[in-house]
Design an enzyme around this catalytic site. Sequence first.
Site, PDB file in Angstrom:
ATOM      1  N   GLN A 284       0.926  -1.518  -0.502  1.00  0.00           N
ATOM      2  CA  GLN A 284       0.281  -0.243   0.147  1.00  0.00           C
ATOM      3  C   GLN A 284       0.881   1.550  -0.625  1.00  0.00           C
ATOM      4  O   GLN A 284       1.454   1.726   1.109  1.00  0.00           O
ATOM      5  CB  GLN A 284      -1.266   0.133   1.143  1.00  0.00           C
ATOM      6  CG  GLN A 284      -1.887   1.384   1.723  1.00  0.00           C
ATOM      7  CD  GLN A 284      -3.013   0.974   2.234  1.00  0.00           C
ATOM      8  OE1 GLN A 284      -2.222   0.541   3.794  1.00  0.00           O
ATOM      9  NE2 GLN A 284      -4.384   1.513   2.344  1.00  0.00           N
TER      10      GLN A 284
ATOM     11  N   TYR B 179       0.409   4.321   0.495  1.00  0.00           N
ATOM     12  CA  TYR B 179       0.113   6.226   0.734  1.00  0.00           C
ATOM     13  C   TYR B 179       1.054   7.263   1.470  1.00  0.00           C
ATOM     14  O   TYR B 179       0.545   8.297   1.397  1.00  0.00           O
ATOM     15  CB  TYR B 179      -0.854   5.520   1.735  1.00  0.00           C
ATOM     16  CG  TYR B 179      -2.849   4.504   1.665  1.00  0.00           C
ATOM     17  CD1 TYR B 179      -3.121   4.058  -0.155  1.00  0.00           C
ATOM     18  CD2 TYR B 179      -3.886   4.867   2.040  1.00  0.00           C
ATOM     19  CE1 TYR B 179      -3.613   4.381  -0.915  1.00  0.00           C
ATOM     20  CE2 TYR B 179      -4.636   4.702   1.714  1.00  0.00           C
ATOM     21  CZ  TYR B 179      -4.723   4.044  -0.142  1.00  0.00           C
ATOM     22  OH  TYR B 179      -5.950   3.964  -0.564  1.00  0.00           O
ATOM     23  N   SER B 180       1.080   6.199   3.045  1.00  0.00           N
ATOM     24  CA  SER B 180       2.046   7.188   3.304  1.00  0.00           C
ATOM     25  C   SER B 180       2.951   7.820   3.062  1.00  0.00           C
ATOM     26  O   SER B 180       3.531   7.373   2.245  1.00  0.00           O
ATOM     27  CB  SER B 180       2.276   6.740   4.826  1.00  0.00           C
ATOM     28  OG  SER B 180       1.467   6.488   5.743  1.00  0.00           O
TER      29      SER B 180
ATOM     30  N   SER C  59       4.966  -1.213   3.726  1.00  0.00           N
ATOM     31  CA  SER C  59       4.479  -2.715   4.851  1.00  0.00           C
ATOM     32  C   SER C  59       4.550  -3.927   3.868  1.00  0.00           C
ATOM     33  O   SER C  59       4.179  -3.635   2.848  1.00  0.00           O
ATOM     34  CB  SER C  59       3.491  -3.416   5.676  1.00  0.00           C
ATOM     35  OG  SER C  59       3.138  -3.114   6.347  1.00  0.00           O
TER      36      SER C  59
ATOM     37  N   GLU D 258      -9.994  -1.942   4.186  1.00  0.00           N
ATOM     38  CA  GLU D 258      -9.253  -2.640   5.399  1.00  0.00           C
ATOM     39  C   GLU D 258      -9.687  -3.271   6.831  1.00  0.00           C
ATOM     40  O   GLU D 258      -9.265  -3.931   7.322  1.00  0.00           O
ATOM     41  CB  GLU D 258      -8.636  -1.345   5.800  1.00  0.00           C
ATOM     42  CG  GLU D 258      -7.665  -1.791   6.632  1.00  0.00           C
ATOM     43  CD  GLU D 258      -5.998  -0.696   6.810  1.00  0.00           C
ATOM     44  OE1 GLU D 258      -4.702  -0.573   7.344  1.00  0.00           O
ATOM     45  OE2 GLU D 258      -5.963   0.264   6.592  1.00  0.00           O
TER      46      GLU D 258
ATOM     47  N   ASN E 229      -4.150   7.982  16.905  1.00  0.00           N
ATOM     48  CA  ASN E 229      -5.028   7.979  17.812  1.00  0.00           C
ATOM     49  C   ASN E 229      -5.491   9.428  17.636  1.00  0.00           C
ATOM     50  O   ASN E 229      -7.165   9.561  17.391  1.00  0.00           O
ATOM     51  CB  ASN E 229      -4.861   7.515  19.671  1.00  0.00           C
ATOM     52  CG  ASN E 229      -4.643   6.702  19.531  1.00  0.00           C
ATOM     53  OD1 ASN E 229      -4.952   5.440  18.852  1.00  0.00           O
ATOM     54  ND2 ASN E 229      -4.616   6.281  20.708  1.00  0.00           N
ATOM     55  N   GLU E 230      -4.985  10.373  17.627  1.00  0.00           N
ATOM     56  CA  GLU E 230      -4.964  11.894  17.652  1.00  0.00           C
ATOM     57  C   GLU E 230      -5.839  11.721  15.871  1.00  0.00           C
ATOM     58  O   GLU E 230      -7.352  12.644  16.288  1.00  0.00           O
ATOM     59  CB  GLU E 230      -3.610  12.684  16.979  1.00  0.00           C
ATOM     60  CG  GLU E 230      -2.642  12.901  18.867  1.00  0.00           C
ATOM     61  CD  GLU E 230      -2.198  11.109  18.658  1.00  0.00           C
ATOM     62  OE1 GLU E 230      -1.536  11.575  19.964  1.00  0.00           O
ATOM     63  OE2 GLU E 230      -2.408  10.255  18.052  1.00  0.00           O
TER      64      GLU E 230
END
Length: 388
Positions: free
Chosen positions: A126, A128-129, A161, A244, A368-369
């Site tokens: 993937q 994305y980041s 990953s 996902e 989490n943020e």
Amino acid sequence: MSSVEEFRTEIRGWLAANLTGSFAGLRGRGGPGREHEAFAERLGWERHMAAEGWTCVGWPKEYGGRGATLGQQVAFHEEYALADAPARVNHIGEQLLGPTLVAFGTPEQRARFLPPIVAVEELWCQGYSEPDAGSDLANVRTRAVRDGEDWVVTGQKIWTSLAHEAQWCFVVARTEPGSTRHHGLSYLLVPLDGNGVEIRPIAQLTGTSEFNEVFFDGARTRAEHIVGAPGDGWRVAMATLGFERGVSTLGQQVGFRRELETLIALARGNGAAEDPLIRDRLARAWTGLETIRCNALRMLDGVAAGAPGPEASIGKIFWATWHRELGELAMSVLGAGGMTATGEPYELDDWQRLFLFSRSDTIYAGSNEIQRNIIAERVLGLPKEIRP
């Protein structure tokens, strides 16, 4: 179509009959922080699953799946986890890209890419980041320009990953010059074995490298390998994230329960459970796990309706924080011995690896943020966070 219980009995029996012989030693192998374990053997196991018709069970039959109902898919993932079967190597293709192509792909794309996913012949990662676009995905700067019959991709992805094991990557890239935020992005399918692609493993706290930096320097992919229309990549990418957080989370809960039960047994065995504070934390971990499961079941209502609702973000916060705290609790149960490596040069036991890798749980797949911002702004309608 068999009932859920008949389906559960079928997969349970198949796993019992097939996780034997050369595959018996794969039980419990792999998973987050342990993807390096027996990768080639796990790939062989998954191809055996494919030959027996047990990959992509939730996909429509016309695309190679079993057309399993939502309840049957839950049963599959739970029984797979209960059997302590090895972690899947084809998760990203089967659970993320495949459903995305079923929903948004062209007939030609489905015909080209879905069969190799079902057969576990092509693995995916993937894209994305990026270094400045992790949780804030709309800040993507990787760009792609059209050049005749190709898209030419330039930029960098990070925390990718299993990129070192994959043959393909689905990449979110900016295809409209001058566009900002979630506008002007496209969703491209990019081969990783061509010119202009460099993959660099990233060493983790655990000493392993299951994710990578991926550099695109003029990498090419064919023009028809764009999913959705040019500039519509944000919508497609968000749909992928929705897939996902689907039914496989119920299998995840089985693994969490096994970890907690093993930790409770350890605490009883080494005397740590005699400490009232440790007992209280173990009890809180048990109640927290029950809360996670209840929320996961509630989330299935959204999945059945077509896409997870706010429960997906709520669930991500709960399970990620719970699992991180379980790693911290494991170190308290182990005591001083938990600070010593089990072998040279840096050999960790399962609890040490859990403690170190679970630090990332509250960061990857949406920190989490970010999840709290999504809940506050998109679900509760609160004023948006002030940003520079």
